[in-house]
Design an enzyme around this catalytic site. Sequence first.
Site, short mmCIF file in Angstrom:
data_model
loop_
_atom_site.label_atom_id
_atom_site.label_comp_id
_atom_site.label_asym_id
_atom_site.label_seq_id
_atom_site.Cartn_x
_atom_site.Cartn_y
_atom_site.Cartn_z
N VAL A 100 -42.18 -57.69 26.44
CA VAL A 100 -42.23 -56.54 27.35
C VAL A 100 -43.45 -56.71 28.23
O VAL A 100 -44.53 -57.08 27.75
CB VAL A 100 -42.32 -55.22 26.58
N CYS A 101 -43.29 -56.49 29.52
CA CYS A 101 -44.40 -56.52 30.46
C CYS A 101 -45.10 -57.89 30.38
O CYS A 101 -44.45 -58.92 30.31
CB CYS A 101 -45.34 -55.36 30.17
N THR A 102 -46.42 -57.91 30.33
CA THR A 102 -47.14 -59.19 30.33
C THR A 102 -47.15 -59.87 28.97
O THR A 102 -47.79 -60.91 28.82
CB THR A 102 -48.59 -59.02 30.82
#
Length: 227
Positions: A100-102
């Site tokens: 998720v995300c970075t």
Amino acid sequence: MKIAVVVYDKMTALDALGPYAVMAMLPGREISFVAAKAGPVVDDCGALAVTATRTFDDYRDPEIVIVPGGFVTRRMSIVGDPCIEWLREVHPRTQWTTSVCTGALLLGAAGLLKGLRATTHWVAYDELAAFGADPDHERVIVHPERRIITAAGVSAGIDMGLRLAQELAGDRVAQRIQLGMEYDPQPPFDAGSPLKAPPDLVEEMRTTLAESKRRLLADLTPKAAEN
């Protein structure tokens, strides 16, 4: 079903807890928060602690892996972190390895995204590309042949969790989970993507996030030197 949610100091809490909330509603699941060492880790706001109950050393057979993001992943992915080697080791045996995300930068640093179209938070596309991935604006990207799912920034973790639930348990179960969570987004503004938000707002947010990243990494540098 053994599900490992990777946690670390300065992670973005919703990146982990969004998909966790979805996975917690799956039948037959066994969820563990996993870190370099057992004990509490504190999120990037400094107000929420999540307790790691397993360590990378003692958990070698998760079936599902979820890797959240946070500004600190930039540094982790460059200088190395125990979770990166752990991801390399366990991924060949997982059913799905997800981010998720970075968190995608940690998958990238582990060599799992080379040649793949993948997503992350929109301010980190260049950093993701540096690991050989092909960054894309899509909210959730699934690669069944490589058993990898990546999600865009923060709130996309819930979407990723539902997509993962679909893969693991089928449409009906995933729909039941969505209904049970009453996940029916109707945001007050249509400004949740750089493709939709006003250009001046995008630049303002880019500057704000860059400054937050700079401050966080500056805070971490002395600690890194001590270690």
